[in-house]
Enzyme design. Structure first.
Site, short mmCIF file in Angstrom:
data_model
loop_
_atom_site.label_atom_id
_atom_site.label_comp_id
_atom_site.label_asym_id
_atom_site.label_seq_id
_atom_site.Cartn_x
_atom_site.Cartn_y
_atom_site.Cartn_z
N LEU A 6 0.87 -1.19 0.00
CA LEU A 6 0.00 0.00 0.00
C LEU A 6 0.90 1.24 0.00
O LEU A 6 1.77 1.39 0.87
CB LEU A 6 -0.88 -0.02 1.26
CG LEU A 6 -1.56 1.28 1.68
CD1 LEU A 6 -2.51 1.79 0.60
CD2 LEU A 6 -2.33 1.07 2.97
N SER A 30 -0.04 9.93 -7.28
CA SER A 30 -0.47 10.66 -8.49
C SER A 30 0.71 11.09 -9.33
O SER A 30 0.58 11.29 -10.54
CB SER A 30 -1.30 11.88 -8.10
OG SER A 30 -0.50 12.79 -7.38
N GLY A 47 5.48 11.84 -9.18
CA GLY A 47 6.73 11.81 -8.42
C GLY A 47 7.13 10.42 -7.93
O GLY A 47 6.90 9.40 -8.60
N SER A 50 13.35 12.96 4.47
CA SER A 50 14.10 13.87 3.60
C SER A 50 15.47 14.12 4.24
O SER A 50 15.60 14.05 5.47
CB SER A 50 13.34 15.20 3.47
OG SER A 50 14.18 16.18 2.92
N TYR A 53 9.07 22.36 7.01
CA TYR A 53 9.14 21.08 6.29
C TYR A 53 10.16 20.17 6.99
O TYR A 53 9.88 18.99 7.26
CB TYR A 53 9.53 21.35 4.83
CG TYR A 53 9.75 20.10 4.02
CD1 TYR A 53 8.67 19.36 3.55
CD2 TYR A 53 11.04 19.66 3.72
CE1 TYR A 53 8.88 18.21 2.79
CE2 TYR A 53 11.25 18.52 2.96
CZ TYR A 53 10.18 17.81 2.50
OH TYR A 53 10.37 16.67 1.76
N1 LIG Z 1 10.87 16.23 -4.34
C1 LIG Z 1 11.91 16.30 -3.54
O1 LIG Z 1 12.88 16.99 -3.85
C2 LIG Z 1 11.91 15.52 -2.23
C3 LIG Z 1 13.07 15.48 -1.46
C4 LIG Z 1 13.07 14.78 -0.25
C5 LIG Z 1 11.93 14.13 0.17
N2 LIG Z 1 10.80 14.17 -0.58
C6 LIG Z 1 9.61 13.49 -0.08
O2 LIG Z 1 9.25 12.46 -0.99
C7 LIG Z 1 7.85 12.22 -0.92
C8 LIG Z 1 7.28 12.24 -2.33
O3 LIG Z 1 7.46 13.51 -2.88
P1 LIG Z 1 7.74 13.75 -4.42
O4 LIG Z 1 9.13 14.13 -4.58
O5 LIG Z 1 7.24 12.62 -5.21
O6 LIG Z 1 6.84 15.07 -4.59
P2 LIG Z 1 5.55 15.39 -5.46
O7 LIG Z 1 5.82 15.11 -6.88
O8 LIG Z 1 5.17 16.76 -5.03
O9 LIG Z 1 4.44 14.33 -4.95
C9 LIG Z 1 3.82 14.44 -3.71
C10 LIG Z 1 2.69 13.44 -3.67
O10 LIG Z 1 2.04 13.54 -2.39
C11 LIG Z 1 0.65 13.67 -2.63
N3 LIG Z 1 -0.07 14.31 -1.55
C12 LIG Z 1 0.09 15.56 -1.05
N4 LIG Z 1 -0.81 15.78 -0.06
C13 LIG Z 1 -1.54 14.63 0.05
C14 LIG Z 1 -2.61 14.22 0.87
N5 LIG Z 1 -3.16 15.03 1.80
N6 LIG Z 1 -3.11 12.97 0.72
C15 LIG Z 1 -2.59 12.13 -0.21
N7 LIG Z 1 -1.60 12.46 -1.04
C16 LIG Z 1 -1.07 13.70 -0.90
C17 LIG Z 1 0.53 14.45 -3.94
O11 LIG Z 1 -0.76 14.28 -4.46
P3 LIG Z 1 -1.59 15.42 -5.25
O12 LIG Z 1 -1.30 15.18 -6.71
O13 LIG Z 1 -3.00 15.16 -4.89
O14 LIG Z 1 -1.10 16.76 -4.78
C18 LIG Z 1 1.62 13.73 -4.73
O15 LIG Z 1 1.14 12.51 -5.23
C19 LIG Z 1 7.28 13.31 -0.02
O16 LIG Z 1 7.06 12.79 1.27
C20 LIG Z 1 8.37 14.37 -0.02
O17 LIG Z 1 8.33 15.16 1.15
C21 LIG Z 1 10.76 14.84 -1.78
#
Ligand SMILES: NC(=O)c1ccc[n+]([C@@H]2O[C@H](COP(=O)([O-])OP(=O)(O)OC[C@H]3O[C@@H](n4cnc5c(N)ncnc54)[C@H](OP(=O)(O)O)[C@@H]3O)[C@@H](O)[C@H]2O)c1
Length: 308
Positions: A39, A44, A46, A171, A184
């Site tokens: 799960l 959606s 990333g 992160s 954050y």
């Molecule tokens: N991007 C980076 O540079 C980075 C670096 C370190 C850690 N991370 C961590 O990696 C994880 C994935 O992030 P990503 O990089 O893939 O970023 P992303 O592309 O912004 O994706 C974030 C995902 O979380 C979903 N989301 C946000 N709020 C939500 C909610 N209330 N309920 C369910 N889904 C929700 C978004 O869905 P929607 O489409 O509905 O908004 C999207 O699918 C996160 O925990 C982020 O903090 C990211």
């Protein structure tokens, strides 16, 4: 005398029974031999999207959850001809009813959830002074309480089956926070501390918990920006710029989401996963450097201080 004898007999028997049930829990429940049921939240786009895709291609039974299930059609298209099974389900991690409904549905269909990947996250750029309390609460509601809600809803079945893997996407900001991501970083540190606190109490049920600390990921990530200095002179502007430049100059820090997905698969398939994982060599160096300097900043920010 007879009363004492019964008391000793009762305590002895109770302890023996307790000992037996612990042995049963760890040693007698056989490892599940079917395709593991995974799960994931936030699929959606990333990391969540590519991890769901990778795992279904590798043959796992994947429940890819998201706020707007319309986005699931891209995942279904990408997963055509995959070895495993893919199901799109609705979970908003800030909404307990959506979590309960989906978990009940999965358990009634599969009888188990083997792996929980808490991936959904919300980014917020800004210093502690520069964000509103509403914005800060929203970040914690998604990143920390969202993860906690999923853990609470999944653990009963994991304990019952005496098997589970929980992977929380944290992160690098949690252990090496650069200025400009203050709330954050705090939310991800909360994710890590909760995960670490749970680690040993779950061992008896054969449930493992790990955190992953990615740095920046290639691509577009919609981020909210702190509103308290909008339209005003931001006293932290120089510091934020220095922080941004420092990150940009770290060669090899940015990586594609696919590399994080591969790491998630490795953790699922490792017999005894570690607790904490950075996701590339630069991330490891940054984490080491931060610890080595005893939590001092990796940046020299004195020249950016403004007293205006
Ligand atoms: N991007 C980076 O540079 C980075 C670096 C370190 C850690 N991370 C961590 O990696 C994880 C994935 O992030 P990503 O990089 O893939 O970023 P992303 O592309 O912004 O994706 C974030 C995902 O979380 C979903 N989301 C946000 N709020 C939500 C909610 N209330 N309920 C369910 N889904 C929700 C978004 O869905 P929607 O489409 O509905 O908004 C999207 O699918 C996160 O925990 C982020 O903090 C990211």
């Amino acid at each position: 005398m007879l009363k004492h004898y019964f008391l000793i007999f009762f305590v002895f028997t109770t302890l023996q029974l307790r000992g037996e049930s612990e042995i049963k829990m760890k040693d007698i429940v056989p490892e599940y031999s079917g395709n593991k049921v995974v799960l994931l939240t936030g699929c959606s786009r990333g990391i969540g999207f590519v991890t769901a895709l990778k795992l279904v291609q590798e043959g796992y039974t994947v429940y890819a959850t998201m706020r707007n299930t319309e986005s699931g059609k891209y995942l279904i298209d990408a997963a055509e001809n995959a070895k495993g099974k893919l199901y799109i389900r609705h979970i908003d991690v800030t909404n307990e009813d959506s979590i309960q409904a989906t978990i009940e549905d999965i358990l009634s269909r599969e009888g188990r959830i083997d792996v929980l990947v808490n991936n959904a996250g919300w980014g917020l750029k800004g210093t502690a002074e520069g964000v509103s309390i509403d914005q800060a609460q929203k970040v914690f509601d998604t990143n920390f309480f969202g993860m906690l809600r999923l853990i609470q809803a999944t653990l009963p079945s994991m304990r019952q089956q005496a098997y589970g893997r929980i992977i929380n996407i944290s992160s690098l900001a949690a252990i090496a926070p650069l200025p400009g991501w203050d709330i954050y970083a705090a939310s991800k540190q909360a994710v890590e501390t909760l995960s670490e606190a749970m680690l040993h109490s779950l061992e008896g049920w054969n449930i493992n918990i790990s955190v992953i600390e990615p740095g920046p990921i290639t691509g577009q990530h919609p981020q909210e920006i702190g509103t308290r200095f909008l339209g005003k002179k931001n006293p932290y502007a120089g510091i934020l710029e220095a922080s941004k430049k420092w990150i940009e100059n770290q060669s090899g820090i940015t990586q594609p989401a696919e590399e994080v997905a591969e790491l998630i698969q490795t953790i699922i398939e490792t017999e005894a996963p570690k607790f904490r994982y950075q996701t590339n060599a630069t991330g490891k160096k940054m984490a080491d450097q931060y610890f080595r300097y005893n939590h001092t900043s990796v940046l020299d920010l004195n020249s950016y201080i403004s007293t205006e």
